[in-house]
Motif scaffolding. Structure first.
Motif, PDB file in Angstrom:
ATOM      1  N   TYR A   1       0.356  -0.998  -0.144  1.00  0.00           N
ATOM      2  CA  TYR A   1      -0.126   0.148   0.275  1.00  0.00           C
ATOM      3  C   TYR A   1       0.687   1.236  -0.322  1.00  0.00           C
ATOM      4  O   TYR A   1       0.496   1.719  -0.523  1.00  0.00           O
ATOM      5  CB  TYR A   1      -0.834   0.175   1.080  1.00  0.00           C
ATOM      6  CG  TYR A   1      -1.819   1.267   1.347  1.00  0.00           C
ATOM      7  CD1 TYR A   1      -2.675   0.760  -0.136  1.00  0.00           C
ATOM      8  CD2 TYR A   1      -1.941   2.188   2.056  1.00  0.00           C
ATOM      9  CE1 TYR A   1      -3.809   2.172   0.845  1.00  0.00           C
ATOM     10  CE2 TYR A   1      -2.595   3.381   2.308  1.00  0.00           C
ATOM     11  CZ  TYR A   1      -3.528   3.364   0.948  1.00  0.00           C
ATOM     12  OH  TYR A   1      -4.893   4.881   0.994  1.00  0.00           O
ATOM     13  N   ARG A   2       2.258   0.987   1.037  1.00  0.00           N
ATOM     14  CA  ARG A   2       2.684   2.532   0.592  1.00  0.00           C
ATOM     15  C   ARG A   2       3.178   2.211  -0.758  1.00  0.00           C
ATOM     16  O   ARG A   2       3.700   3.520  -0.728  1.00  0.00           O
ATOM     17  CB  ARG A   2       3.759   2.269   1.957  1.00  0.00           C
ATOM     18  CG  ARG A   2       4.786   3.497   1.761  1.00  0.00           C
ATOM     19  CD  ARG A   2       5.738   3.174   3.057  1.00  0.00           C
ATOM     20  NE  ARG A   2       6.358   1.753   2.644  1.00  0.00           N
ATOM     21  CZ  ARG A   2       8.155   1.242   4.110  1.00  0.00           C
ATOM     22  NH1 ARG A   2       8.151   2.450   4.876  1.00  0.00           N
ATOM     23  NH2 ARG A   2       8.611   0.319   3.757  1.00  0.00           N
TER      24      ARG A   2
ATOM     25  N   ARG B   1      10.422  18.888  -3.332  1.00  0.00           N
ATOM     26  CA  ARG B   1       8.845  17.316  -3.989  1.00  0.00           C
ATOM     27  C   ARG B   1       8.303  17.112  -5.164  1.00  0.00           C
ATOM     28  O   ARG B   1       7.942  16.191  -5.602  1.00  0.00           O
ATOM     29  CB  ARG B   1       8.259  17.918  -2.812  1.00  0.00           C
ATOM     30  CG  ARG B   1       7.914  17.112  -1.832  1.00  0.00           C
ATOM     31  CD  ARG B   1       6.822  17.566  -0.695  1.00  0.00           C
ATOM     32  NE  ARG B   1       5.388  16.531  -0.918  1.00  0.00           N
ATOM     33  CZ  ARG B   1       5.767  15.878  -0.162  1.00  0.00           C
ATOM     34  NH1 ARG B   1       6.271  15.135  -0.295  1.00  0.00           N
ATOM     35  NH2 ARG B   1       4.173  14.851  -0.445  1.00  0.00           N
TER      36      ARG B   1
ATOM     37  N   ARG C   1      16.040  12.710  -0.611  1.00  0.00           N
ATOM     38  CA  ARG C   1      15.246  12.922  -0.363  1.00  0.00           C
ATOM     39  C   ARG C   1      16.044  15.252   0.460  1.00  0.00           C
ATOM     40  O   ARG C   1      14.525  15.638   0.241  1.00  0.00           O
ATOM     41  CB  ARG C   1      14.270  11.983   0.852  1.00  0.00           C
ATOM     42  CG  ARG C   1      14.046  11.158   0.868  1.00  0.00           C
ATOM     43  CD  ARG C   1      12.760  11.091   1.762  1.00  0.00           C
ATOM     44  NE  ARG C   1      11.476  11.454   2.114  1.00  0.00           N
ATOM     45  CZ  ARG C   1      10.388  11.408   1.165  1.00  0.00           C
ATOM     46  NH1 ARG C   1      10.184  10.639   1.113  1.00  0.00           N
ATOM     47  NH2 ARG C   1       9.271  11.932   2.114  1.00  0.00           N
TER      48      ARG C   1
ATOM     49  N   GLN D   1      14.973   7.208  -1.768  1.00  0.00           N
ATOM     50  CA  GLN D   1      14.933   8.104  -0.473  1.00  0.00           C
ATOM     51  C   GLN D   1      16.402   8.979  -0.330  1.00  0.00           C
ATOM     52  O   GLN D   1      16.365   9.044   0.913  1.00  0.00           O
ATOM     53  CB  GLN D   1      14.865   6.627   0.674  1.00  0.00           C
ATOM     54  CG  GLN D   1      13.061   6.121   0.381  1.00  0.00           C
ATOM     55  CD  GLN D   1      11.969   6.766   1.133  1.00  0.00           C
ATOM     56  OE1 GLN D   1      11.903   7.832   0.432  1.00  0.00           O
ATOM     57  NE2 GLN D   1      12.106   6.185   2.058  1.00  0.00           N
TER      58      GLN D   1
ATOM     59  N   HIS E   1       1.442   4.895  -3.046  1.00  0.00           N
ATOM     60  CA  HIS E   1       0.957   6.439  -3.392  1.00  0.00           C
ATOM     61  C   HIS E   1       3.170   6.897  -2.928  1.00  0.00           C
ATOM     62  O   HIS E   1       2.928   8.111  -2.708  1.00  0.00           O
ATOM     63  CB  HIS E   1       0.474   6.286  -2.301  1.00  0.00           C
ATOM     64  CG  HIS E   1      -0.863   6.413  -2.035  1.00  0.00           C
ATOM     65  ND1 HIS E   1      -1.819   6.663  -3.356  1.00  0.00           N
ATOM     66  CD2 HIS E   1      -2.068   5.008  -1.611  1.00  0.00           C
ATOM     67  CE1 HIS E   1      -2.665   5.528  -2.770  1.00  0.00           C
ATOM     68  NE2 HIS E   1      -2.648   4.659  -1.294  1.00  0.00           N
ATOM     69  N   SER E   2       4.006   6.239  -2.550  1.00  0.00           N
ATOM     70  CA  SER E   2       5.415   6.748  -2.415  1.00  0.00           C
ATOM     71  C   SER E   2       5.558   6.504  -4.453  1.00  0.00           C
ATOM     72  O   SER E   2       5.822   6.708  -4.756  1.00  0.00           O
ATOM     73  CB  SER E   2       6.341   5.881  -1.728  1.00  0.00           C
ATOM     74  OG  SER E   2       7.258   6.245  -1.501  1.00  0.00           O
ATOM     75  N   TYR E   3       6.704   8.671  -4.254  1.00  0.00           N
ATOM     76  CA  TYR E   3       7.229   8.018  -5.449  1.00  0.00           C
ATOM     77  C   TYR E   3       8.995   7.858  -5.871  1.00  0.00           C
ATOM     78  O   TYR E   3       8.835   7.159  -6.671  1.00  0.00           O
ATOM     79  CB  TYR E   3       7.917   9.902  -5.511  1.00  0.00           C
ATOM     80  CG  TYR E   3       6.378  11.079  -5.269  1.00  0.00           C
ATOM     81  CD1 TYR E   3       5.376  10.232  -5.461  1.00  0.00           C
ATOM     82  CD2 TYR E   3       6.609  12.058  -4.157  1.00  0.00           C
ATOM     83  CE1 TYR E   3       4.629  11.458  -5.389  1.00  0.00           C
ATOM     84  CE2 TYR E   3       5.959  12.738  -3.934  1.00  0.00           C
ATOM     85  CZ  TYR E   3       4.443  12.235  -4.621  1.00  0.00           C
ATOM     86  OH  TYR E   3       3.411  13.586  -4.855  1.00  0.00           O
TER      87      TYR E   3
ATOM     88  N   ARG F   1       9.602   4.642  -3.796  1.00  0.00           N
ATOM     89  CA  ARG F   1       9.271   3.576  -3.394  1.00  0.00           C
ATOM     90  C   ARG F   1       8.927   1.873  -3.932  1.00  0.00           C
ATOM     91  O   ARG F   1       7.337   2.376  -3.915  1.00  0.00           O
ATOM     92  CB  ARG F   1       9.275   3.266  -1.925  1.00  0.00           C
ATOM     93  CG  ARG F   1      10.244   2.874  -0.809  1.00  0.00           C
ATOM     94  CD  ARG F   1       9.969   2.407   0.039  1.00  0.00           C
ATOM     95  NE  ARG F   1      10.417   3.433   1.046  1.00  0.00           N
ATOM     96  CZ  ARG F   1      11.291   2.129   1.978  1.00  0.00           C
ATOM     97  NH1 ARG F   1      10.315   1.271   2.221  1.00  0.00           N
ATOM     98  NH2 ARG F   1      11.855   2.668   2.571  1.00  0.00           N
TER      99      ARG F   1
END
Lengths: 360, 361
Positions: free
Chosen positions: A176-177, A325, A320, A317, A180-182, A184
């Motif tokens: 699920y993560r 963003r 970041r 990651q 919606h992660s850019y 990962r």
């Protein structure tokens, strides 16, 4: 005082009686009227979901499992129908593993996984796997070879049981993560019924935005786990000379942006022990070959991942702090394919076992 | 006798009960980067107001808010305290409803919500009817029983933290505080503001030392940070923003294979619900106190029972989650009044009293 008591006693009675009659037991189904599936299989074919459930059945003295299945338009609806046709209520509260069919994984797991996260009847930490081929033979095998209440498949993935670092370990919330992660993506282990064992892993599926886009081999999965610091106890065959076991692994990374291009210097620090040698290689030789082997294997895997724009290592990651963003939003398509990764392995042979010579 | 430890225990429990449900979602909704700025700003306001409020109260030895305001004039007291009562009532309505909803969603999905609300209201009415002294003693007992458990859950919740999600630390929006007057941020103040009003109601019953309570408020800061940052570090901002109760989701991902219980969340929720029951009982006791000072003829028992009945009926009339959110929005005005105006007025009255005392030795 008396008045006070006259008020308190009825209230106390109401509260106690409510507590006794209502305390979480409204429409409750006792444990012997529930079925708690351990493994669920999901496949999508011709617009229809097929659902398999593996239910342990404890009868006196021995344990048994049973497999029930049905098909329908939605997953929840199908599970409900299975429950309707059974003499007990199906309760997914203790589900351990969900096995997705490959066709479903290639079509996309996004809606399915979001549904699980929303409904909360399936724990977010349920393990995910993908089945190579049909699901029917897998469940047949699980049913026929069971001796332990059907939790073989769970033990297969569980860290304190049969898990080895050549197998990826991914949970529903991690999928699920990744939706919606850019930066990962995830790898989900691929399993099939083994030739002599219950299960066999044939590598991992690379899942990008919930869709399976590629697969990597078990050896590459070990690298994936090493990258995430979970490779201890993993064994590697070095060329033709030796087999080593990883004792500890540690990664260090340095990220930089050079002329708009992302550069990552990664270094894998390994401590290994020698398990088996063929003829008598020197430890320097083993170390050198180990480093070379892992580096080339990593480069090959990484090129493949870059081609699919799937960042299962979570390399983004590390950028970041260096990118805004807005830039990270296009990480997968703009920066990741051109990322330059300098992967180096530093290995130390901590010991050579109980023999003090390398030879026979 | 100094009973500061009881007051501190209650102060902490009440806030812990409020922090972990809606607060993380509100903070995450109001910012995308640099959530610490929102948390620290909220905490600084809380700390300042707490200081002002208790400073004002300390000038009136063992007098509570009602006595203090009455001393200035009856009409003055009614005008100032009526919104406080309205606020307490609204907060109780929303809290009962929200937590009943959470109890049904998490634990007992088949139980109708009216029965859960009935139980919650009845338990709170019972606790508050026993008086504030026993309420505070219960608070100490609950703290001893549940705080170690909570501490364990907090430590475990770091299991899936990915520290790289801390970055980037700041952007334009978080540095310029442009989020402050937006709805999600204002709603997040509920966690800061709901709790400390009770300090004004208890001095005549439970004496405490101002300095100790103000110092204890620093214990809350790590909890506020944990409540927001655990979901952020576990899921990342984009995913965490999609959850209604991000912290509970983050605790749900904790996997402890040697623990015989499958879900750590259950322990966590039970402790928090216990704290919230105390919070509601305290709010109910305050409202009854206000009611009785406004209508001196009413007996405590009647006041308590009728309040519980009205509270239950209003709670049962709320049809869905959307209306709860609307109520929360309306409550913002009362919230602002109670957290800003009441402490300031108390402080000014304290100043005046001191000056008058100096003029007339």
């Amino acid at each position: 005082m008396i008045r006070n008591l006259m008020y308190r006693i009825p209230l106390l009675l109401i509260t106690v009686s409510a507590a006794v009659t209502l305390s979480g037991c409204w429409n409750i189904k006792d444990i012997n009227h529930r079925s708690l599936p351990v493994i669920m299989g999901l496949q999508h074919k011709n617009g229809v979901f097929q659902v398999w459930l593996l239910l342990p059945e404890a009868s006196e003295g021995r344990s048994n499992v049973r497999v029930v299945s049905d098909a329908g338009k939605t997953i929840e609806g199908t599970i409900d129908r299975i429950g309707k046709n059974m003499e007990t209520r199906v309760d997914l509260l203790h589900l351990k593993v969900i096995v997705f069919g490959q066709a479903l994984a290639e079509k996309g797991l996004g809606d399915t996984v979001s549904g699980f996260m929303r409904a909360r009847d399936i724990p977010a930490k349920t393990l995910a796997a993908i089945c190579d081929g049909e699901l029917e033979p897998l469940f047949d095998r699980l049913k026929s070879s069971t001796s332990n209440n059907g939790i073989e498949a769970y033990n297969y993935f569980e860290k304190n049981a049969g898990w080895t670092p050549q197998v990826a370990q991914t949970r529903i919330w991690q999928i699920y993560r990744s939706l919606h992660s850019y930066t990962r993506d995830v790898a989900i282990p691929i399993i099939k019924p083994g030739r002599t064992t219950t299960l066999e892993s044939t590598g991992s599926a690379v899942i990008k935005n919930g869709r399976m886009v590629a697969r990597i081999t078990p050896d590459e999965t070990l690298l994936y786990n090493l990258f995430n610091g979970q490779g201890a106890q993993g064994r590697i065959e070095v060329m033709d000379h030796a087999a080593v076991q990883i004792l500890t692994d540690r990664m260090t990374h340095q990220s930089a942006l050079k002329e708009g291009k992302a550069v990552l210097n990664s270094r894998l620090h390994l401590k290994v022990t020698v398990l088996e040698t063929i003829s008598s290689p020197t430890s320097d030789r083993i170390r050198q070959e180990l480093n070379e082997l892992l580096t080339t294997r990593f480069q090959r895997m990484f090129r493949e991942l870059q081609r699919e724009e799937a960042d299962i290592l979570g390399v983004g990651q590390f950028f970041r702090a260096r990118m805004s963003r807005e830039d990270l939003r296009d990480w997968r398509s703009d920066h990741y394919p051109h990322l330059l990764i300098n992967f180096r392995v530093d290995s130390i042979i901590e010991n050579v076992g109980l023999l003090n010579t390398m030879g026979p | 006798m100094d009973k500061s430890s009881q007051v501190i225990a209650m102060y902490l429990l009440v806030h812990i009960g409020l922090i972990f449900f809606t607060y993380p979602a509100d903070v995450i909704a109001s910012l995308s980067v640099g959530h610490w700025s929102a948390i620290l700003l909220g905490f600084a306001c809380h700390f300042t107001l707490l200081g002002i409020y208790t400073k004002g109260l300390s000038r009136f030895a063992s007098q509570n808010l009602i006595d203090i305001f009455r001393g200035t004039g009856k009409a003055f007291a009614v005008v100032l305290l009526f919104p406080v009562m309205a606020y307490l009532f609204m907060t109780m309505v929303v809290t009962v409803r929200v937590y009943a909803e959470i109890i049904t969603v998490v634990f007992i999905g088949n139980t109708p919500i009216w029965s859960v609300m009935l139980l919650v209201v009845a338990v709170c009415a019972l606790i508050s009817s026993f008086g504030v002294e026993s309420l505070f003693r219960t608070g100490v007992l609950v703290a001893i029983l549940f705080l170690p458990l909570l501490l364990a859950v907090f430590i475990l919740s770091f299991q899936n933290a990915d520290w790289r999600y801390l970055l980037p630390l700041i952007d334009e929006r978080s540095a310029s505080f442009s989020y402050v007057f937006r709805r999600p941020y204002l709603l997040s103040q509920f966690a800061f503001a709901g709790g400390f009003v009770f300090l004004g109601f208890i001095p005549s019953y439970i004496p405490y030392e101002r300095r100790k309570v103000v110092r204890a408020s620093f214990l809350l800061l790590p909890l506020f940070l944990i409540s927001v940052y655990i979901p952020l570090l576990t899921f990342g901002e984009d995913t965490a923003a999609r959850f209604q109760f991000p912290f509970i989701m983050a605790v749900d991902t904790v996997d402890v294979s040697w623990l015989m219980f499958d879900r750590v969340t259950v322990f966590f929720m039970i402790s928090l619900i216990c704290f919230v029951l105390l919070y509601l009982s305290l709010a109910m006791w305050k409202t009854v106190l206000l009611l009785r000072s406004g209508i001196p003829l009413i007996r405590p028992v009647q006041a308590n029972a009728s309040l519980a009945a009205v509270l239950y009926i209003v709670c049962a009339l709320i049809p869905d989650w959307e209306s709860v959110e609307r109520l929360l929005g309306w409550n913002l005005f009362l919230l602002a009044y109670v957290t800003m105006v009441i402490p300031l007025v108390t402080f000014l009255l304290g100043l005046r009293r001191e000056r008058m005392g100096a003029a007339r030795p």
